[in-house]
Design an enzyme around this catalytic site. Sequence first.
Site, PDB file in Angstrom:
ATOM      1  N   ASP A  12      -7.583  -4.301   6.430  1.00 40.03           N
ATOM      2  CA  ASP A  12      -7.472  -3.159   7.554  1.00 40.03           C
ATOM      3  C   ASP A  12      -9.036  -2.683   7.739  1.00 40.03           C
ATOM      4  O   ASP A  12      -9.301  -1.576   8.095  1.00 40.03           O
ATOM      5  CB  ASP A  12      -6.844  -1.819   6.770  1.00 40.03           C
ATOM      6  CG  ASP A  12      -5.457  -2.289   6.670  1.00 40.03           C
ATOM      7  OD1 ASP A  12      -4.952  -3.321   6.934  1.00 40.03           O
ATOM      8  OD2 ASP A  12      -4.891  -1.233   6.216  1.00 40.03           O
ATOM      9  N   LYS A 110       1.198  -5.350   9.061  1.00 44.89           N
ATOM     10  CA  LYS A 110       2.247  -4.563   8.102  1.00 44.89           C
ATOM     11  C   LYS A 110       2.235  -3.122   8.709  1.00 44.89           C
ATOM     12  O   LYS A 110       1.557  -2.573   9.423  1.00 44.89           O
ATOM     13  CB  LYS A 110       1.485  -4.580   6.949  1.00 44.89           C
ATOM     14  CG  LYS A 110       0.069  -3.699   6.704  1.00 44.89           C
ATOM     15  CD  LYS A 110      -0.537  -3.879   5.354  1.00 44.89           C
ATOM     16  CE  LYS A 110      -1.860  -3.401   5.424  1.00 44.89           C
ATOM     17  NZ  LYS A 110      -1.860  -1.736   5.851  1.00 44.89           N
ATOM     18  N   CYS A 155      -4.711   1.306   1.136  1.00 38.42           N
ATOM     19  CA  CYS A 155      -4.043  -0.068   1.138  1.00 38.42           C
ATOM     20  C   CYS A 155      -4.887  -1.162   0.321  1.00 38.42           C
ATOM     21  O   CYS A 155      -4.350  -2.116  -0.248  1.00 38.42           O
ATOM     22  CB  CYS A 155      -4.650  -0.493   2.768  1.00 38.42           C
ATOM     23  SG  CYS A 155      -3.251   0.602   3.646  1.00 38.42           S
TER      24      CYS A 155
HETATM   25  C1  VGL Z   1      -4.365   3.086   5.416  1.00 40.06           C
HETATM   26  C2  VGL Z   1      -3.402   5.443   5.573  1.00 40.06           C
HETATM   27  C3  VGL Z   1      -2.554   5.151   6.561  1.00 40.06           C
HETATM   28  C4  VGL Z   1      -5.311   2.190   4.828  1.00 40.06           C
HETATM   29  C5  VGL Z   1      -3.288   2.815   6.455  1.00 40.06           C
HETATM   30  O1  VGL Z   1      -5.556   1.083   5.546  1.00 40.06           O
HETATM   31  O2  VGL Z   1      -5.784   2.449   3.627  1.00 40.06           O
HETATM   32  N1  VGL Z   1      -4.245   4.451   4.941  1.00 40.06           N
HETATM   33  N2  VGL Z   1      -2.500   3.638   6.979  1.00 40.06           N
END
Ligand code: VGL
Length: 201
Positions: A12, A110, A155
């Site tokens: 991410d 995802k 994540c």
């Molecule tokens: C994430 C909160 C919401 C992350 C993704 O990548 O850690 N955190 N969506």
Amino acid sequence: MTPSDHVLIVVDVQIDFCSGGALAVPDADAIVPVINQLATNFDVVVLTQDWHPAGHSSFATSHVGRKPFDLIELPYGPQVLWPDHCMQGTRGAELHPGLKIPHAQMIVRKGFRAAIDSYSAFLEADRRSPTGLAGYLTEREVRAATIVGLATDYCVAWTALDARAAGLDVTVVDAACRAIDAGGSLAKANAAMADAGVRRV
Ligand code: VGL
Ligand code: ZN
């Protein structure tokens, strides 16, 4: 060069999680050059993208009277609510433009189901819906994973725990991760990773 049974999973590293983004993680941009350098040692690299439809159930704006960082109960369990982020096809959902890993072979998206969040790159938050990553790594005969990216306490941690559950040897590189750390989330994630035998370097 790291052997081809060892994957680097870059979690991410997207515009919305970096400075100026919708859900900016403190100091996130600092990890980009570190990851670029680390990635040159890996043959097998997988990138992940948080990838939500508009109106996603993890967005505070989808719940009347709620605000970001509230905790609610969804059918699959507790859910932290977030600002709208990483919406499919938007600029904020794009990978960080400074990320230079042209040899990455796979991008896993995802959180694309409206009713289910997914911190893990393996299994969504209902703990039943697989992303397909475990099957991909099995077919690639991968047995070890190094995991980096955003955010350490969400994540990255969930991905590391599920990688352990999938039987992989797992290392998280702290210098290539940054955390959100709201409400004790980082301490909790660190304890869970230690319990599961995730190596930290
Ligand atoms: C994430 C909160 C919401 C992350 C993704 O990548 O850690 N955190 N969506
Ligand atoms: Zn998300």
